[in-house]
Design an enzyme around this catalytic site. Structure first.
Site, PDB file in Angstrom:
ATOM      1  N   ASP A 237      -4.621  10.076   9.334  1.00 28.13           N
ATOM      2  CA  ASP A 237      -3.258   9.677   9.655  1.00 28.13           C
ATOM      3  C   ASP A 237      -2.813  10.202  11.004  1.00 28.13           C
ATOM      4  OD1 ASP A 237      -3.034   8.412   7.206  1.00 28.13           O
ATOM      5  OD2 ASP A 237      -2.355  10.229   6.199  1.00 28.13           O
TER       6      ASP A 237
ATOM      7  N   GLU B 104       0.855  -1.176   0.000  1.00 28.73           N
ATOM      8  CA  GLU B 104       0.000   0.000   0.000  1.00 28.73           C
ATOM      9  C   GLU B 104       0.902   1.242   0.000  1.00 28.73           C
ATOM     10  OE1 GLU B 104      -3.345   1.664   3.058  1.00 28.73           O
ATOM     11  OE2 GLU B 104      -3.205  -0.517   2.775  1.00 28.73           O
TER      12      GLU B 104
END
Length: 266
Positions: A57, A46
């Site tokens: 994030d 990924e």
């Protein structure tokens, strides 16, 4: 057949997906890391598209993204790097980022570039399912790309079923209501959440992400679904020895897989 589809048709358990931020720790780290991940045994890679305003994030990935942008990473550079990496491996490659990046690049131009670079799938957490169906689905289907959507503990059963219908790749099972890089222990509450999703009997492959950081949590996740995603822990490992990304990558993946393999053989 799309490489991502082929992976899940050939392997239905212990699928290891490693996330890293393209352009970190150095601009030219992307290709060596992809090659090393593939050689070490990662099933799926990924590739994070660094972005200045991420939504999901945690600190580790945010910092790696800012560093990558400072290094000069752009989508144009990333597509060039992915094209080079694809010459060295047939492991499925998924790009993860934000739909705003796609819009800025131009959706049709982005999808065409991804296909040309050998990308197999996309994960865009800020892309609403209805907007995907209306504006983006036909583009990615025509390009042979698969799209993954995320579910969380707060996602209702009906919503999960709708997401499953939109996801052509795997379903990304976010382990907890948190950002990336959180707790590395899987709680009873999380196990109940995994059981709830399993009871829906969805046909899609499922990978657990957020908080998966070592062999133990990877094995636990694999008890529930097809595999798991490790990101922040790998990025932290890369940051400890920035001049040895290939060796670090090999060692990290072995540390995840070797205990899993020995447990499986018992």
């Amino acid at each position: 057949m799309n490489r991502l589809s082929r992976l899940f048709s050939e392997k239905d358990r212990d699928v290891l997906n490693i996330y890293f931020t393209a352009g970190y720790p150095a601009l030219d780290s992307t290709v060596p890391i992809i090659r090393s991940l593939a050689e070490a045994g990662a099933d799926l890679i990924e590739v994070g598209m660094p972005y200045s305003d991420p939504m999901a994030d945690g600190e580790t990935i945010q910092q790696s993204g800012m560093r990558a942008l400072e290094n000069g990473m752009t989508l144009r550079v990333l597509f060039e790097q992915l094209t080079e990496a694809r010459r060295h491996t047939d492991v499925p490659l998924v790009m993860m980022g934000y739909y705003n990046q796609v819009m800025q690049y131009g959706p049709k131009r982005f999808v065409e570039a991804a296909r040309a670079a050998g990308v197999d799938g996309l994960i865009l957490p800020d892309l609403p399912a209805f907007e995907y169906q209306r504006d983006f689905k036909q583009l990615v289907e025509d390009a042979g790309l698969e799209v993954t959507f995320l579910v969380t503990p707060q996602t209702t059963d009906d919503r999960i079923r709708q997401i499953a219908e939109s996801s052509s790749g795997f379903i990304y099972v976010v382990s907890s209501a948190s950002i990336t890089g959180g707790s590395s222990q899987i709680s009873d509450k999380q196990r109940a959440y995994f059981d709830r999703i399993a009871a829906l009997d969805l046909p899609n492959p499922k990978l657990i992400g957020f908080g998966i950081s070592d062999a133990e949590t990877f094995r636990t996740a694999c008890e529930y679904f097809n595999g798991a995603i490790i990101g922040s822990a790998f990025i932290r490992a890369l940051g400890k020895d920035e001049d040895r990304v290939e060796e670090t990558t090999q060692s990290f993946v072995r540390g995840i897989l070797e205990p899993t393999l020995s447990t499986t053989k018992r």
